[in-house]
Design a protein around this motif. Structure first.
Motif, PDB file in Angstrom:
ATOM      1  N   UNK A  97       0.849  -1.193   0.000  1.00 55.52           N
ATOM      2  CA  UNK A  97       0.000   0.000   0.000  1.00 55.52           C
ATOM      3  C   UNK A  97       0.887   1.246   0.000  1.00 55.52           C
ATOM      4  N   UNK A  98       0.242   2.390  -0.079  1.00 59.34           N
ATOM      5  CA  UNK A  98       0.998   3.650  -0.099  1.00 59.34           C
ATOM      6  C   UNK A  98       1.739   3.861   1.214  1.00 59.34           C
ATOM      7  N   UNK A  99       1.168   3.435   2.320  1.00 61.26           N
ATOM      8  CA  UNK A  99       1.852   3.587   3.600  1.00 61.26           C
ATOM      9  C   UNK A  99       3.086   2.687   3.673  1.00 61.26           C
ATOM     10  N   UNK A 100       3.040   1.544   2.928  1.00 59.90           N
ATOM     11  CA  UNK A 100       4.203   0.653   2.898  1.00 59.90           C
ATOM     12  C   UNK A 100       5.329   1.253   2.061  1.00 59.90           C
ATOM     13  N   UNK A 101       4.975   1.732   0.867  1.00 63.80           N
ATOM     14  CA  UNK A 101       5.970   2.230  -0.084  1.00 63.80           C
ATOM     15  C   UNK A 101       5.506   3.564  -0.671  1.00 63.80           C
ATOM     16  N   UNK A 102       5.597   4.657   0.074  1.00 62.47           N
ATOM     17  CA  UNK A 102       5.066   5.948  -0.378  1.00 62.47           C
ATOM     18  C   UNK A 102       5.739   6.470  -1.642  1.00 62.47           C
ATOM     19  N   UNK A 103       7.064   6.322  -1.752  1.00 64.13           N
ATOM     20  CA  UNK A 103       7.762   6.876  -2.914  1.00 64.13           C
ATOM     21  C   UNK A 103       7.394   6.120  -4.191  1.00 64.13           C
ATOM     22  N   UNK A 104       7.270   4.809  -4.078  1.00 67.90           N
ATOM     23  CA  UNK A 104       6.872   4.015  -5.244  1.00 67.90           C
ATOM     24  C   UNK A 104       5.471   4.400  -5.691  1.00 67.90           C
ATOM     25  N   UNK A 105       4.555   4.560  -4.745  1.00 67.48           N
ATOM     26  CA  UNK A 105       3.181   4.922  -5.089  1.00 67.48           C
ATOM     27  C   UNK A 105       3.110   6.326  -5.675  1.00 67.48           C
ATOM     28  N   UNK A 106       3.959   7.227  -5.193  1.00 67.39           N
ATOM     29  CA  UNK A 106       3.993   8.578  -5.769  1.00 67.39           C
ATOM     30  C   UNK A 106       4.457   8.536  -7.218  1.00 67.39           C
TER      31      UNK A 106
END
Length: 683
Positions: A97-106
């Motif tokens: 999820x975004x909380x797990x991998x914020x930069x990847x999701x961005x």
């Protein structure tokens, strides 16, 4: 939005039109078949009811029910796919999820905004070298929208720069944005429907058998239904070919289109570099997996498989002298083409993806360049790369059955062990890969020249290596063209060396190519004789004994013996093919008698391998225990009208070990010869 700036090619539009027409053809054919099935069902049910009413007896009730079931069984066959769904296997995936991998999701969000498409429903990490869009499909997904998921392989992230990863993901979101994705989805689902009716009939066969077993009076009607169903399947098999070819053609064009969208996001270079490196990345990943596959018996696992993958990739790049840019090997198209001397051009109409060469050439033609940031490994986009690598490594090994507690192998031990394996299984680099791709061609040692006319650099020069590549390409081309000419490969025309040929011209072309191959092989043979003469002179000058002639004689002698053993392996595998098909019991017994004769020969050869000291280090403890148990027993494979699967598994495992040992025995002889020649160079 980028999707609005990328125009569809005429070929893309043509393939989309073909796909739509093939779908219409299927719908029309299917509707006609359903109408006929409904009519048949109505007639059968009406006839069954009238029979029961007219002659109300037990036998007529059974016959009437059987008659009615004939039509009903055909109708059920026609609609059974409606309840079938295709759920993607997620057991090997790890949702993030975004909380797990914020930069990847961005980064994903940025690509989504640039391309002009929707964010994926879910994002998953997998272990392998791959990135893909997937979704659960069923018959009803043709009529209702389906949210798509994104899968990203950690072994892919591990081997790319950040810009290259962005290019790969932009390609996947290019698929998200394609308006023709719906056409592709329809074609895919139509394929699934036809496939279900042709091949996915296990539960339906169970229904048929259960119904036929209720009463002997039902059997003729069940057999009649099966005859009708076979006719329906024949019609659908013809439609399947049309739909599938059009779908594959559209799929290839969708790949080109998605590549162009990616080029607008990152420029053409990042995706091109990623495509060219994928084979090396995949090779490195599978090399590590195979390494630990051999360690299962020792209960050894990896703590971080991806760190080892990166090491193997760097090691392989240094061995092949591939340039390293920004910490990653740069693989060129010219380097890949160097190994492919084939002049045969076949457009594989059944391929779902274009070749890497085609994709790279299309990308370079776009000549789109985009200013990007400083080079950065893609793995650094993860919040805690090492922890993620270890977590997925643990998940990967968790599915392997070990005999007891496992231990992690330290990274430095892996490096030393891997390097030792490479030295053990490779040849001296001074031979320029000459022996990597060919075996010494047999010749009369007594007819070799007394003095060498060239030096060692000429004997293993690139032009000599090109002869080997040319011979291998000619052999492959001859086999493929023979298949085309005989109709085994369904093609009407093909291109060879820039000239178009008809299917019927294949036999004449094969004759020409065989003559050409004979000339090339003769040139290779002459070079092998020059090599022998050169090293015999070296041996004589060094005052060594005449070991060289013995090594050549040994490898020539084993070449014939090895061919005989490989032939035995092929005969055994072919002789056991009947176990995967429906075969009468008496034929099964007769077939196993033939298998027994081949098996006895294989056991005799296996005994030789097990008792020969030179193969002691080549036979693992697990292999030795398995083979000794197999050789000592006469296994029964069929008893009381049933296959004994555990014994069959032992037979096939022994056969695979046998093939490995036959190949390994030749390699060891070849290795001894080449190492001795390398030692003569040192002297």
């Amino acid at each position: 939005m980028i999707q609005n700036t990328v125009t569809l090619s005429s070929e893309f539009k043509s393939q989309a039109t073909r796909a739509i027409l093939s779908i219409i053809l299927f719908i029309f054919t299917y509707v006609v078949l359903v109408i006929l099935a409904l009519g048949l069902t109505a007639l059968c049910v009406y006839g069954g009811i009238m029979l029961i009413i007219t002659y109300p007896r037990l036998i007529t009730i059974l016959l009437g029910a059987g008659l009615a079931s004939l039509g009903i069984l055909v109708l059920i066959f026609m609609v059974k796919f409606v309840t079938k769904s295709h759920k993607a296997d997620r057991s090997h995936l790890t949702e993030i999820t975004k909380s797990d991998e914020p930069e990847l999701f961005n980064m994903i969000q940025q690509i989504v905004d640039q391309v002009g498409t929707s964010f994926p429903k879910r994002v998953y990490l997998s272990g392998e070298v791959n990135a893909s869009v997937f979704y659960d499909s069923s018959f009803w997904s043709m009529f209702f929208p389906v949210k798509k998921n994104l899968q990203i392989g950690l072994a892919l992230i591990n081997t790319l720069t950040l810009d290259e990863l962005r290019g790969v993901l932009a390609h996947e979101f290019g698929h998200f944005s394609q308006r023709t994705m719906k056409v592709g989805s329809y074609a895919y689902n139509v394929n699934q429907v036809i496939y279900n009716m042709l091949y996915d009939n296990e539960s339906y066969d169970g229904l048929i058998q259960s119904w036929a077993s209720v009463s002997g009076y039902f059997v003729p009607f069940v057999q009649g239904a099966l005859k009708i169903i076979m006719g329906i399947q024949w019609v659908l098999s013809k439609i399947y070919g049309v739909v599938n070819i059009s779908y594959m053609g559209l799929s290839r064009q969708m790949e080109f289109h998605a590549d162009e969208i990616a080029a607008h996001v990152t420029g053409y270079a990042p995706l091109r570099n990623a495509l060219l490196r994928l084979e090396l990345a995949d090779y490195s990943y599978n090399t590590v997996l195979n390494y630990y596959g051999d360690k299962v018996g020792d209960k050894i696992t990896s703590e971080n498989l991806y760190k080892e993958q990166a090491y193997v990739m760097q090691f392989t790049a240094s061995e092949t002298q591939a340039p390293i840019v920004n910490g990653f090997p740069q693989v060129t198209l010219d380097e890949q083409k160097k190994f492919n001397k084939s002049r045969l051009v076949i457009k594989d109409q059944w391929a779902s993806h274009p070749s890497t060469e085609e994709r790279v050439e299309r990308l370079e033609k776009t000549n789109i360049e985009v200013q990007t940031g400083p080079p950065r490994p893609a793995i650094t986009i993860l919040k805690d790369p090492e922890a993620t690598q270890k977590r997925l490594t643990e998940k990967l090994f968790s599915v392997v059955q070990y005999a007891g507690p496992t231990v992690h192998q330290p990274f430095d031990v892996f490096m030393d062990s891997f390097q030792a394996e490479q030295v053990k299984n490779s040849f001296d680099k001074r031979f320029n890969g000459y022996y990597d791709r060919k075996n010494p061609i047999k010749f009369d040692l007594n007819k070799a020249k007394k003095e060498a006319s060239v030096d060692v650099s000429a004997l293993f020069a690139d032009e000599k290596l090109d002869m080997v590549f040319t011979s291998n390409a000619l052999q492959n081309d001859i086999e493929t063209i023979t298949q085309i000419a005989t109709g085994a490969y369904p093609m009407k025309t093909f291109d060879y060396d820039g000239k178009k040929y008809k299917k019927a011209d294949g036999f004449a072309l094969v004759k020409e190519l065989k003559l050409e191959q004979e000339q090339v092989d003769e040139a290779i043979k002459q070079n092998d004789m020059e090599i022998y003469t050169f090293f015999r002179q070296r041996e004589s000058a060094a005052g060594s004994d005449r070991k060289l002639a013995g090594l050549y004689s040994d490898i020539f002698a084993y070449d014939e013996a090895g061919d005989e053993r490989v032939k035995l392996y092929s005969e055994l595998i072919n002789a056991t093919q009947f176990v995967s098909t429906t075969t009468p019991f008496d034929v099964i017994d007769m077939n196993f008698k033939a298998v027994k004769k081949l098996e006895d020969k294989m056991k005799a050869y296996l005994g030789e391998f097990l008792n020969d000291p030179q193969y002691t280090n080549e036979i693992s403890t697990e292999m030795r225990e398995t083979l000794e148990a197999y050789v000592e027993k006469d296994l029964i494979y069929f008893l009381n009208e049933q296959y004994l699967d555990s014994n069959l598994q032992k037979l096939f495992q022994a056969a695979n070990y046998f093939y490995y040992l036959v190949s390994r025995a030749y390699f060891l002889r070849k290795k001894a010869l080449v190492d001795y020649q390398a030692a003569l160079l040192d002297k």
